[in-house]
Structure formats: C-alpha cells, structure tokens
Design an enzyme around this catalytic site. Sequence first.
Site, mmCIF file in Angstrom:
data_model
loop_
_atom_site.group_PDB
_atom_site.id
_atom_site.type_symbol
_atom_site.label_atom_id
_atom_site.label_comp_id
_atom_site.label_asym_id
_atom_site.label_seq_id
_atom_site.Cartn_x
_atom_site.Cartn_y
_atom_site.Cartn_z
ATOM 1 N N ASP A 493 -84.331 16.867 46.667
ATOM 2 C CA ASP A 493 -85.124 17.973 47.205
ATOM 3 C C ASP A 493 -84.344 18.875 48.136
ATOM 4 O O ASP A 493 -84.803 19.964 48.484
ATOM 5 C CB ASP A 493 -86.255 17.391 48.060
ATOM 6 C CG ASP A 493 -87.485 17.139 47.256
ATOM 7 O OD1 ASP A 493 -87.798 17.959 46.399
ATOM 8 O OD2 ASP A 493 -88.121 16.111 47.491
HETATM 9 C C1 BGC Z 1 -87.262 16.238 53.546
HETATM 10 C C2 BGC Z 1 -86.584 15.612 52.388
HETATM 11 C C3 BGC Z 1 -87.605 15.216 51.403
HETATM 12 C C4 BGC Z 1 -88.487 16.416 51.060
HETATM 13 C C5 BGC Z 1 -89.613 15.989 50.205
HETATM 14 C C6 BGC Z 1 -88.010 17.443 53.087
HETATM 15 O O1 BGC Z 1 -88.575 18.113 54.151
HETATM 16 O O2 BGC Z 1 -86.327 16.581 54.486
HETATM 17 O O3 BGC Z 1 -85.819 14.515 52.757
HETATM 18 O O4 BGC Z 1 -87.009 14.733 50.248
HETATM 19 O O5 BGC Z 1 -88.995 17.025 52.199
HETATM 20 O O6 BGC Z 1 -90.354 17.059 49.719
HETATM 21 C C1 NOJ Z 2 -88.364 12.303 48.781
HETATM 22 C C2 NOJ Z 2 -89.189 12.959 47.758
HETATM 23 O O1 NOJ Z 2 -90.522 12.461 47.807
HETATM 24 C C3 NOJ Z 2 -88.613 12.741 46.371
HETATM 25 O O2 NOJ Z 2 -89.372 13.433 45.431
HETATM 26 C C4 NOJ Z 2 -87.181 13.169 46.335
HETATM 27 O O3 NOJ Z 2 -86.671 12.911 45.050
HETATM 28 C C5 NOJ Z 2 -86.371 12.491 47.396
HETATM 29 N N1 NOJ Z 2 -86.988 12.674 48.668
HETATM 30 C C6 NOJ Z 2 -84.937 12.961 47.439
HETATM 31 O O4 NOJ Z 2 -84.830 14.231 47.952
#
Ligand code: BGC
Ligand code: NOJ
Length: 822
Positions: A493
């Site tokens: 993400d």
């Molecule tokens: C977080 C990420 C996470 C994402 C999920 C972000 O704000 O920092 O680590 O994977 O949200 O949508």
């Molecule tokens: C948390 C999120 O829920 C997931 O969808 C994502 O793949 C991981 N973070 C890695 O960024």
Amino acid sequence: MKFGHFDDDRREYVIERPDTPLPWINFLGNQAFFGLISNTAGGYSFYRDARLRRLTRYRYNNAPLDSGGRYIYLRDDDSSKYQDEPAYWSTSWQPTRHQLDEYQCRHGMGYTIIRSKVAGIESQTRHFIPLGENLEIWELTLTNHREQTANLSVFSAIEFCLWDALDDATNFQRNYSIGEVEVEDGVIYHKTEYRERRDHFAYLACSETLAGFDTQREAFLGHYNGWDSPSAVQAGQMSNSIASGWQPVGTQHIKVALRAGEQKKIVFILGYHENPKDDKFDPPGSQTINKRTVKPIIARYLKPDEVEAAFQALRAYWDKLLDKFQVNTPDPHTNRMVNIWNAYQVMVTFNFSRSASYFESGIGRGMGFRDSNQDLLGFVHLVPDWARARILDLAATQLPDGGAYHQYQPLTKRGNNDVGSNFNDDPLWLVLSVSAYLKETGDWSILNEPVPYDNTPGTEQPLYDHLQRSIQFTLDRIGPHGLPLIGRADWNDCLNLNCFSDTPGQSFQTTTNKEGKVAESVFIAGLFILAATEMAGIATQIKHPQEANTFTSAAQEMEKTVWEAGWDGAWFRRAYDNFSNPIGSKECEEGQIFIEPQGMCVMAGLGIEDGRAELALDSVFNRLTTPHGIVLHQPAFTCYYLHLGEISSYPPGYKENAGIFCHTNPWIMIAETKIGRGDQAHDHYLRINPSARENISEIHRCEPYVYSQMIAGRDAPKFGEAKNSWLTGTAAWNYVAITQWILGIRPTFEGLQVAPVIPSAWKRFEVQRTYRGIRYKIHVVRTGPGNKTLLEVEGKTLEGTTISFPPAGTKEVSVIVKIGGD
Ligand code: BGC
Ligand code: NOJ
C-alpha cells in the site's frame, strides 16, 4: 522472558502477570456480536460494525494504553485499608492497578477468564458470547478464603458509546445532549437515539438484586476522578443517577455477604437488541422501550446453568472446528499454531478483515478487498458456507471494469467511496479466493451465482464473469515494459508511484498526481500469472478448453515479459517508477531488492526449472533474512522520496520501509517448498512463529499466540519488536504455507494432494484432515533424505501424489506416505 505459558490441552494462553508489555487481547464472538478483551478486561463491544454500531467506549492510544473496558470493582465493606491500599480493587487489575496477591488470565477460543485474589477474596470472571446471541456474559465467581464472613460490595462498570464510534469521539456539540437511558428491574437500558431513527438499544443486566446503580458518568466517578478511583466505589454508595446527556454509563452495585469458605456466582449481561420498527415502544405512542422482546433472553442468561450450557456449547463448537485439521509433528510450535492459534486467528481475520482491533480503531477502515480475499485462503475449510457468502459480498463491490473498491463497510456491504478503487492488484485476489473455495468444496454452482457490479441491481452477472473481468482488468492496464500498471499501489500500500505528494496530511493512498500510465509492478505480473493459471484450471474443469488456453497463453506471455523486464540477474525486480526507472534493482542505491516479487513470482512457478528461482531465494536469504524474519527490502530508504510515496515516509526498519512485514514471509516459505528446500522453508516459518518467539516476549512485546503485522527490521532501533497484532494477512498465509506446502496437504480440483516438503530432521508426522466430509488419516514417515514421496492409500500404492475423490459414502481414508530415499 515470558509473561505466561501455553496450556495446549485447554487451548489457552495463560498470562501470569497483568503488566504485559502491551495489552494482550482476545476476540469474543464470531457471528454478529463481538467483543475485544485484554488481559486486564479492557476493550469494547459492538454489533456487526465496529464503527457504526459500537456499544461501549474505548480510548485508543491513551495512557495507560488500555483505557476503557468491562470493569468489576470489589470493595471490602468491613475495612478501610489493606496493606496501605484502599479497601477496593479491580478484579482485573485495571483500572485501579492495586496490588493483587494472585492474578491469572486465560485467553481461550472465544472466551477469557480472569482470576485474581486479594486479602483472601478470590474472584474469577469468565467472559464469552454465547453462540448465536447478541450478548456478552461476564460470569463472576467469588470465593471467600478467609476464616470469617466477608461483607463485600461488587460494582460493574462500562461506558456506553453513542453508537457511531467516530461521531462519538468527535461530535460533542451533539453528543453532550443526546444520551438517554432507562432503568427497570435493575436492568440498565441504553437508548440514545432510540426516540428517533434507531430501533436498537443496549443493556446491562445482573442476576442479583441491586443495592444501587449509576448511569451518569460524573455521578459514578465523581467530579474529577478517573476510572481508577470512582467516588461511588470509594464511598460504597451509588446515587441511582439517570443519565441525561453527557456520558451515559452502566454501573451496578451489589452487596454480598460471604461466609468463610463460601462461593457465589453473579452473572452480568451486556447485550444488544433490536425491536420491530412498528413495535418499538411500550405502551405504543409512549417513548418507553418495548422490553417484552428482550426480557426472555435476559431471564435465560441470568441463570448460571444456562450460562454453563452456553459455555460448553462454545467449547464444543471450537473443538469441532479445529478438529478439521490436526497435526502431530516433532515441532511443538508447529503443532500449537496449526492446531490451535493460527486457525483461531484466521477466523478472527476472516471476521474483521482489517477493521477492528486495538490498533485498528474500527473507525477508519472497512473490510479490505484484497485482505478479505486473502484471509479466506486460510479460513475456507473451517466454515465453507461463510466463505461462500463472503466471496459473493466481495464480488458485489466489484466495478463494471473489473476493478474493485479497496474497502467496504460490513454493515452496509457497500464500497467505501472515500478510498475508492485503482489498487491494481485488488481484483486478482478474488480469483485466488474463489479457486481456493472451489478446491475445498467442489461447489461449482458458485460460478453461476448472479452477482451485481457495484451493488447495482440489474447489473447481475454470473460470478465467473466477475473473475474474467478481474483478469481483463490487468490486461487493460499494461505499461511501457508490458508489465501491469501499478495504479495507486499494489499489495504494498505504501509503494505509491503515482502519488508525488508534497503536502502534509494528504493520503498517500488516495492522492494521485501522475496519470498512472508509466509506473508498473512486477509483483502484479507474478500475481497475474498465478491468477491466470488458476483461471485456466477452473476453465478446464468447467469444460471451456478454449478459454483455458487463452488464460494459459496470457500467463505465458506475462512470464516472458517478466523475464525480459522484471529479472535483475539474481532476483526479480519490484517495479518501474513514473520515469520508467527500475525499483528493486542492483542499479538502485536504496531498495535494491524486495521480498514481494521473489515470493510471488516463484509461487507462480517462475524459474523453478532453470535455477533462477533458487538464485532469487538465495538472494532473499543473503540480503533480507534476519533472526526475526525476512525484511521487506534492503537497503532501507533513508529519506523521503517524492516518487516513491509512503514507503519512504517511515523511519528505516518500520512498516513498509524495510520492516519485517510478516504477511510476505510465508510467500518465501511456499517458494522454498516449490524448489524442494524444506529446511529453509521451515526455518523461515519458525523465525516469525509467535509461539517460537514466546521466550523473547520482552523484545517481541505483542501476544505470543498470534501473528503481528510487523516486526521491526534490522534498521530500526527496536529491531525485533512486533506491532499491530491480530488483524493481518500473515495469519491466513502462514496457515496456507505450513499446512498446504510444508506439510504439503492441499486440496486440488482433482482431490487431496499430499506432497510434504519438510525439514530433513523430521522423521515422521501425522495429520487428520476432514476434506469434503471425509476424514483423511495421514501418516508420513521419512525413509531417507529428500522429498520424493510414495503414497499408499487404503493399502494400495498410488501413482503420483493426488488422492482422487473416493466413492460416495466413504467416511475415512487412511494414507501412508514414505518420504525421501529412492
Ligand atoms: C499504512 C500502511 C497500510 C495502509 C493500509 C497506511 O496508512 O501506513 O502500512 O498498509 O495504510 O491501507
Ligand atoms: C496492510 C493492508 O491491510 C494490506 O492490504 C497491505 O497489503 C499491507 N498493509 C501492505 O501494505
């Protein structure tokens, strides 16, 4: 250092002191009513949706950390002091934190039991949610170990949330004036907004006659007191306050005289109830809650024998669920996680996706599309019917172009517009979950289920059409190298290659400043090959050979592209940025190698024959593997890069910036089994296995019985410290890695395959697995080195490793597997 121990026979983790490094929590409920409970009884309860239908307040990120819960206070009415402590205490330590003579918390499957003892008074509270009910029971057992009668006051205390947890924490203009309760026959009913559009209420009931109650927070706590020193508890006297606005609470006072050695049970119920819209009030036309519909439920669960029966039913339910896959290997951590905790965590991740834990406030996020599809991979054998319903819900949030809302709200089942779509990996995960469902159940009818797009009536198409569009979505978004365009982000993400955000506070996930026609993802390419190959398998099964060929060719074409543009010489590249420069290449200064494409591409079958998979996995071992698990990439990004996005916003070693993002580690375990390296696969498995890390709880800090999202990487000052436990795709993927690939027992379209790739030192293991209603009893014996397997099924030698479906009526199949040697 440990803070407790595993009690595997009872399927419990036993915490031996209350001051664990972080709140160590458990989840109650698994259908509609849920509660989160810490080892000191903190936490909150909700009905279906942690944001929209919250029953009790919880304060995140507070000091102390775990603030707000379901609290019981005891007061010694005969004495004013013990050992210089006031004569009242919390049975769960928090919130008063008075010294306890004894303390123990047992987290089990859907229940938590907290026991403590102070000055000869023992209390034990059993918290659980009866199957199928919208209520939570706290069964308190008091024992007087003194030699004389103890006169005690018992106080229960919760703080109601005014339903919408976000509004409750922000909209004080309104909230200070709307709180309303009713109290009748000792039951406290919370009915804020019931007068208008709500037809539901919460209640707190007790099996004893009350000596008093309070429902206005200030009346219970006193003007400036906190939950650690409520003035009503100090005084031993309630004021029977009726909340009007401000903060409604549920607090009850019971007086108990216990003779020497006497024991007494008191039951509290915290519940949620809905009334028919046209029969909300009693008498009709009044503003008084109709309680006729809820009273029988309350009456039932205030009886200790009903409580006991409901508890035994819950235990039996979990015995049956977990029994579907039981293993006995030479490694206790493997056994414990597979047989108990990993499967349990998988249920929790399936239920909540990423919406509600102590770290996900239940306010900000709905159910993730990619998350829920992946959670299902580890869950599907537990309750296939729920998996089916979830697949259909997810597919209904798909958009007509095959894309998907990144999240949806569980209560409304609608896509979350704030986050929107264009995470270009999302739709492909649906193919994997449907394929896993089909392999587990053989329920091909699901492919014909009519499912709408974007929940719009009239747009229904068979689920199979949704899968085709998922594949097409990638093919419609191909970049300059022929690789899939990344969109807002892929699995990672935080790899936001089209974001270019220089404004504080902007969301990295939803801000897009570039057109998105250049940045590409090798990871999505690998995922595409995996998904297209699964689609070819599905198409073959439903006798669409033409389509199967198309999917296979698309996968082959993509594989060619990966070798041309995605291979860096000793590992797979990660992506191309908006300037078409490689990410995850030896050409880069930072972020030279990433874990995700190594796992995904090898899982998709790339390089297995020609040694390049081995090369990539050796690179992972040499460059990314640490004693605490495999980090996401190296070197970590040392500063913020506009063209990379959130990944470089984290300090080195945390989260997506080279943290050990546990979700990705099982991909490497699976990849290792694909090239036959059982020792390496299991070594990676143990490094992040929470039970195997129990001895370093002071470093790991999160619960030793469940996986956490992240363990800080080697670049971080807190190397080895876990964060954000419970809701993580790590649970499902580890379950898949250990059960299907290391133990090697996996459902296929043709039957149950048994192809273990285990550590060389394992001489044997046994598994019992229920698959499509048949019990497979599998005994694996090592006869020499290597992974070559010879299967004997019901005494007959089998060609290959897949046991085709036995004739109808078969109940049990016995399998002997010889592994290794000639
Ligand atoms: C977080 C990420 C996470 C994402 C999920 C972000 O704000 O920092 O680590 O994977 O949200 O949508
Ligand atoms: C948390 C999120 O829920 C997931 O969808 C994502 O793949 C991981 N973070 C890695 O960024």
